[in-house]
Structures are given as structure tokens and as C-alpha cells.
Design an enzyme around this catalytic site. Sequence first.
Site, PDB file in Angstrom:
ATOM      1  N   ASP A   1       0.834  -1.209   0.000  1.00 47.93           N
ATOM      2  CA  ASP A   1       0.000   0.000   0.000  1.00 47.93           C
ATOM      3  C   ASP A   1       0.863   1.252   0.000  1.00 47.93           C
ATOM      4  O   ASP A   1       2.057   1.206   0.320  1.00 47.93           O
ATOM      5  CB  ASP A   1      -0.957   0.009   1.188  1.00 47.93           C
TER       6      ASP A   1
ATOM      7  N   GLU B   1       0.087  -1.037   5.717  1.00 52.43           N
ATOM      8  CA  GLU B   1       1.160  -0.611   6.612  1.00 52.43           C
ATOM      9  C   GLU B   1       1.010   0.855   6.990  1.00 52.43           C
ATOM     10  O   GLU B   1       1.270   1.252   8.127  1.00 52.43           O
ATOM     11  CB  GLU B   1       2.520  -0.848   5.939  1.00 52.43           C
TER      12      GLU B   1
END
Length: 465
Positions: A78, A145
Site C-alpha cells: 500500500d 502498513e
Amino acid sequence: MSILSGVEPKSVFKYFEEISAIPRPSYQEKAISDHLVKFAKDRDLEVHQDSIYNVIIIKEASEGYEDVPPIVIQGHMDMVCEKVAGCSKDMETEGLDLVLDGDTLSAKGTTLGGDDGIAVAYAMALLDDKELKHPRLEVVITVSEEVGMDGARDIDLSMLKGRRLLNLDSEGEGSILASCAGGGRSDIVLPLKRERVRGDIRMLLSVTGLKGGHSGDEIDKGRANATILLNRVLATLRREADMRIVALEGGSKDNAIPRESHALISVPKKMADKVAEMIPALSDSIHAEYHIADPDIRLTCELITDAKKAIELDLPEEAVGWHPLTKRESHRVITLISALPNGIQRMSDAIPGLVETSLNLGVCYMTQKELGLGYSLRSSVGAAYSWLHDQVELVASGLGADVSFHGEYPAWEFVDKSDFRDRICEIYKDMFGEELKVEAIHAGLECGLLSAKVPGLDAVSMGPN
């Protein structure tokens, strides 16, 4: 047409360009996760994908390397999706527009996603290399994350054989990381009361032009927080010009220092000229304070007669028609933002120059019924983090707000003995003839969560040098 075809290492940038075409905001990683699964299956590699789209890809050792201990290569898929004002790209559905200017790669109008797309690209290049001689490679690519390390918290690592983990989520050249802060997120919601006010006019205040940055990596740079600055301006106007808040907005990620913030305010018609006259002096005082760390700060004020301008700045479309907050509520909003701590709270005694404890007001929004604030809290010392947690709760609840904490993750504590770290330092010195610096970072890394899952894990974080 590829714009990175001539950039070395070619295989890495080939894959970086490939994944840059796939939207990958936090919590919306299915497309990039499925892409990685297909990549692995096309090469007959062992692949695992869980229900939240974490991916683990395993490539067995090359002939002759079967007895060499495996290496775990780790990053996250991400990215932080931010864009400049006026950029029309929908980062949830559209890929990035890469721009190569000399030796600098960026994205037009948006964040680039080098954090941590470069780890994904390096991993793909290693897995695809048919000539590379290597031990068993275990590639772990996590989700979410950037919003609390949810992927690392929930991932199953039972299939891993490796006990040496190379995290590729750093960026310093000539250094590796061996420790990071722990942290978490706090959401604060303050109920609001409004009332009709006759004979008022609406004005839009904006603080723009700030550098912003990551609330871990750049919290020590002395940069301004646009929402904190705007709140200071509102406090002054409330005292001098009978100002009431109508709407307030700034930042979109708790772990990013806001670059701009906007407030729609209500003032009596007779006070409008006074407000306009106060802005240049307030702007000058702010610029004098931050002229080195944030030289391009701008404070502006303009009359608002319809919703168009508000919509352009991501304020709610209906906000222009809202009644203003009561005087008491405007005071309470300003007091809450002023009273809550923000920025560096303590520097490390153990490591000179390292921030030990901090927090960042990254998100501010207002609906017709509530004010919302989102903070990122960090500390490398457990007791200090607990007290920061308590401070936020005490101040916010004391002013009538609801407080919640989530996405908390442990610090990655420094260990005195690390064979893997020592070997990396030896290799670096052999390659470059100088010592590799071993450092700690105030930002959060997934190494702490992953180390807690795998007994004996020897972890190092480095950049894609």
C-alpha cells in the site's frame, strides 16, 4: 509507452512502472495483491494470499545454495495517496502518472508510492531473475502498513523457514536501521452545537504552501502543521472580531503533517473589513516564525458567496449553508486543538538527535454535528507512549470529546548481537570501502510486529541502495 525503460536497474524499474499503474491505497489492495499472485503463478512459484490480501511468495534455492540459510525480503504494497490542490486524479481507481526529470522520478500531482513500491519492485525483480544464484527467498508483502500495520499484525508466517529478515522500507544511503518507535492512532470526536446568526457574512481562511512530510521521518525538521497554524489564527480572530467557525478541514492522513488547512468562518458584516485587515500582519508573523523551515507559507482570506470555492477545497458542499457554531462551541473547538499536544514531546537520551516521543495532528474535519481529529502517536519508550496516550485522553475527554485508540504497534527494540546485521556491515565495507551506519528511526516499521511472530528472527531494515 514506458518512460523508465532506460533506467537502471532495468528489471526493478520495469516492475515499479508496472505496479504504478495499479491503484493501491491502504485498505484497497486487492488489485495489487491479485497482480502479485498472478506474477508468482506465472512463474510456478509457491504463493500464499490471505483474506486481507497479504502475499507471501517463495522461490526455492538455486542449485548449490540449498544449505545457505533462507532470506526473508519484506515490504508493503500500500501507499500514502496524497495529491496537490487542483489535481483531479482519483487515486482509488487510477494509476499514477510517472514523471522522469533527469535522475529524479516523481508522479504528476500526487505522491509517488516509492514507499514502499520500490520494495515490491525489487522483490519482483529478484524473483524473476533466472540467472541469480541465491538461497531460498521468502518474499513477504503486507497490506495497510501506512494506516497502522494491519497486514503485519494479522499475517500468518508459519510457512517461513528463514530467520534473517531484510525489510526494504527505509531510504537512507550509507545506513541501515536496527530499531524503530512504536505507536498508534487516536481518533477524537467532539459533538457540536450550531445556531442561526442574522446579518453575518462568510469568509474562507486558508493556510497553504507548507512542505508537510511524514510525521515520523520529518517531525524533527521544524516544519509547520497547517491545521495548528490555522487554529492559532482562529484564536486571534475570535478574540478580536467576534468570529465563529462554520467548517474546518485540514489533512487526510494521521501520519502526514498537513500541508494546507481551511476554515469557513462567520463574522458580523461590520467586522469583515477588520478581519481582512488583520490577515497580512498575521501572515507576516507566521512567515517570520517559519521562514527557514517552511518559507512558502501563505495565509489568505476571501469572501465566500456560494459553495463552489468550498467544494474545490474539499469542504462539504453544504457547508456554506450551515449555521455557524455557537460562540461557546467555537471557543471549545479552538481550545481543544490548542490544548492537545502536538509535535516533538521528548528527544532520546540514549541516541543523540533521535526523537523519542511525538504526536501529529494529521486529520481535521467537520460535519454539521461533529469535529473529528486524527492523531498519530509515536515513542520508542513504552512508558512515554503510555503517558502520551493518557494525555490525549485526559485533554480530549475533559473538553467533552469521545476518544478512541487503534492500530497500535510495538517498538522494534535494538539488540546488541545480530549476526545478520554484522554480515551486512561487512559486505557494505567490502563493496564501498567505508563503514555502514547502524541507526534507529522515529517512524514505525513492521519489523517489531514480525519479530514478535517469528522466534529468533534477526531483522535489518535498509533502503534500496
